[in-house]
Scaffold this active site. Structure first.
Site, PDB file in Angstrom:
ATOM      1  N   GLU A 120     -72.991 -27.515 -48.816  1.00  0.00           N
ATOM      2  CA  GLU A 120     -72.469 -26.361 -48.081  1.00  0.00           C
ATOM      3  C   GLU A 120     -70.980 -26.519 -47.793  1.00  0.00           C
ATOM      4  O   GLU A 120     -70.204 -25.561 -47.899  1.00  0.00           O
ATOM      5  CB  GLU A 120     -73.240 -26.184 -46.770  1.00  0.00           C
ATOM      6  CG  GLU A 120     -74.652 -25.651 -46.941  1.00  0.00           C
ATOM      7  CD  GLU A 120     -74.661 -24.229 -47.451  1.00  0.00           C
ATOM      8  OE1 GLU A 120     -74.064 -23.355 -46.815  1.00  0.00           O
ATOM      9  OE2 GLU A 120     -75.268 -23.997 -48.524  1.00  0.00           O
ATOM     10  N   GLU A 179     -66.825 -38.269 -52.905  1.00  0.00           N
ATOM     11  CA  GLU A 179     -68.139 -38.572 -52.369  1.00  0.00           C
ATOM     12  C   GLU A 179     -68.725 -39.825 -53.000  1.00  0.00           C
ATOM     13  O   GLU A 179     -68.462 -40.144 -54.168  1.00  0.00           O
ATOM     14  CB  GLU A 179     -69.073 -37.380 -52.624  1.00  0.00           C
ATOM     15  CG  GLU A 179     -70.453 -37.527 -52.003  1.00  0.00           C
ATOM     16  CD  GLU A 179     -71.367 -36.348 -52.311  1.00  0.00           C
ATOM     17  OE1 GLU A 179     -72.589 -36.484 -52.109  1.00  0.00           O
ATOM     18  OE2 GLU A 179     -70.857 -35.290 -52.750  1.00  0.00           O
ATOM     19  N   GLU A 180     -69.545 -40.503 -52.227  1.00  0.00           N
ATOM     20  CA  GLU A 180     -70.342 -41.624 -52.708  1.00  0.00           C
ATOM     21  C   GLU A 180     -71.091 -41.209 -53.978  1.00  0.00           C
ATOM     22  O   GLU A 180     -71.637 -40.111 -54.049  1.00  0.00           O
ATOM     23  CB  GLU A 180     -71.325 -41.993 -51.597  1.00  0.00           C
ATOM     24  CG  GLU A 180     -72.205 -43.172 -51.838  1.00  0.00           C
ATOM     25  CD  GLU A 180     -73.069 -43.465 -50.615  1.00  0.00           C
ATOM     26  OE1 GLU A 180     -74.025 -44.239 -50.762  1.00  0.00           O
ATOM     27  OE2 GLU A 180     -72.780 -42.918 -49.525  1.00  0.00           O
ATOM     28  N   GLY A 237     -74.068 -41.565 -56.754  1.00  0.00           N
ATOM     29  CA  GLY A 237     -75.377 -42.077 -57.103  1.00  0.00           C
ATOM     30  C   GLY A 237     -75.451 -42.597 -58.525  1.00  0.00           C
ATOM     31  O   GLY A 237     -76.468 -43.171 -58.929  1.00  0.00           O
ATOM     32  N   ASN A 253     -55.782 -29.576 -44.644  1.00  0.00           N
ATOM     33  CA  ASN A 253     -54.727 -29.272 -43.684  1.00  0.00           C
ATOM     34  C   ASN A 253     -55.290 -28.443 -42.535  1.00  0.00           C
ATOM     35  O   ASN A 253     -56.441 -27.988 -42.579  1.00  0.00           O
ATOM     36  CB  ASN A 253     -53.531 -28.586 -44.360  1.00  0.00           C
ATOM     37  CG  ASN A 253     -53.883 -27.249 -44.989  1.00  0.00           C
ATOM     38  OD1 ASN A 253     -54.430 -26.360 -44.331  1.00  0.00           O
ATOM     39  ND2 ASN A 253     -53.560 -27.097 -46.283  1.00  0.00           N
ATOM     40  N   ARG A 310     -54.645 -25.473 -41.442  1.00  0.00           N
ATOM     41  CA  ARG A 310     -54.992 -24.087 -41.742  1.00  0.00           C
ATOM     42  C   ARG A 310     -56.371 -24.015 -42.398  1.00  0.00           C
ATOM     43  O   ARG A 310     -57.204 -23.172 -42.042  1.00  0.00           O
ATOM     44  CB  ARG A 310     -53.945 -23.475 -42.665  1.00  0.00           C
ATOM     45  CG  ARG A 310     -54.131 -21.989 -42.909  1.00  0.00           C
ATOM     46  CD  ARG A 310     -53.124 -21.477 -43.923  1.00  0.00           C
ATOM     47  NE  ARG A 310     -53.071 -20.016 -43.967  1.00  0.00           N
ATOM     48  CZ  ARG A 310     -52.315 -19.336 -44.815  1.00  0.00           C
ATOM     49  NH1 ARG A 310     -51.531 -19.972 -45.690  1.00  0.00           N
ATOM     50  NH2 ARG A 310     -52.319 -18.004 -44.801  1.00  0.00           N
ATOM     51  N   ARG A 330     -68.106 -22.111 -39.606  1.00  0.00           N
ATOM     52  CA  ARG A 330     -69.173 -23.094 -39.457  1.00  0.00           C
ATOM     53  C   ARG A 330     -69.397 -23.551 -38.017  1.00  0.00           C
ATOM     54  O   ARG A 330     -70.024 -24.577 -37.773  1.00  0.00           O
ATOM     55  CB  ARG A 330     -68.877 -24.302 -40.343  1.00  0.00           C
ATOM     56  CG  ARG A 330     -68.870 -23.963 -41.821  1.00  0.00           C
ATOM     57  CD  ARG A 330     -70.219 -23.464 -42.319  1.00  0.00           C
ATOM     58  NE  ARG A 330     -70.214 -23.245 -43.773  1.00  0.00           N
ATOM     59  CZ  ARG A 330     -71.274 -22.938 -44.482  1.00  0.00           C
ATOM     60  NH1 ARG A 330     -72.450 -22.783 -43.890  1.00  0.00           N
ATOM     61  NH2 ARG A 330     -71.180 -22.756 -45.793  1.00  0.00           N
TER      62      ARG A 330
END
Length: 253
Positions: free
Chosen positions: A97, A108-109, A111, A196, A198, A207
């Site tokens: 999301e 990201e990590e 897999g 940043n 903004r 959110r």
């Protein structure tokens, strides 16, 4: 029955074969170049040129007024000069999301390159489960004890089955990038997010759910947990800008 365990690095992990269930998220501000003054010199360069750096702190009230003006009239580019990098640990479905916003840089990590850890999200008893209303204007109300029992039981069972399948494939020599396909979206991952101010305000406007927002938003609670923590950390380094954002109905400039 839910165990809330903070897993921020391998040193906080779990033993082989153990499954950990959490109901929280981790968000840390790992580095930043973000001050209210960054907004001021960027805005004043249009009229003062090289002199714009000299008086960013000369008149705090006048400076706060300029920030409010920029926010109100949606002159957004000066806010792009304040940059923050967050470390986030959350379930995979939250990351998917977040990345839809396309307003940040993400790492990201993987897999493919490391074995994932058996850490899974299960909603806490405080998480509302009953959806009321229709899409775009719905709300969530508390679930029944039976609903919470069902969610927790089935989530734990599904995670245990998926993790066993993952381990079986790894043990048989199947590569990680293939074995991971059985892992559920409730699995925790980690990533760095750089954005940043903004872009962050745009993310927060969508959110977080606030009654004083000019444009109401109805985020999923799990991503709202991340957004709330990011906002708290941002407010600590840019209090004037945050106050202007709040005062302007939480509309991103």
């Amino acid at each position: 029955m839910t165990s809330d365990v903070s897993v921020q690095s391998p040193s906080h992990g779990v033993g082989d074969g153990d499954l950990v269930f959490r109901s929280d998220v981790d968000v840390e501000l790992v580095k930043h170049s973000a001050r209210d003054a960054d907004v001021l010199f960027a805005a004043r360069v249009s009229t003062k040129g090289e002199a714009s750096l000299a008086d960013v702190d000369a008149d705090p009230e006048k400076s706060a007024g300029l920030v409010r003006y920029l926010m109100r009239d949606r002159h957004g580019s000066p806010f792009e000069h304040a940059v923050m990098t967050f470390y986030v640990s959350a379930p995979l479905f939250v990351f998917r999301e977040m990345q839809r916003h396309r307003v940040a840089s993400y790492n990201e990590e993987s897999g493919r390159y490391r074995e994932m850890r058996p850490v899974f999200y299960v909603p806490s008893r405080e998480r509302n489960l009953r959806q009321v209303g229709k899409p775009g204007a719905y709300d969530f109300e508390p679930g029944t004890p039976e609903q919470h029992d069902l969610v927790e039981q089935r989530t734990r069972e599904a995670c245990a089955t998926a993790w066993a399948a993952y381990q079986d494939m790894l043990g048989a020599g199947v590569p990680r990038e293939v074995a991971r396909i059985v892992l559920p979206l409730t699995l925790y991952s980690s990533m760095y997010v750089t954005m940043n101010a903004r872009a962050l305000m745009n993310f927060l406007s969508l959110r977080t759910r606030r009654e004083d927002s000019r444009f109401p938003s109805f985020p999923q609670r799990e991503i709202e947990l991340v957004a709330e923590r990011m906002e708290e950390l941002w407010r600590g380094v840019m209090p004037v800008t945050h106050a202007a954002f709040d005062g302007n109905g939480r509309v991103a400039p």
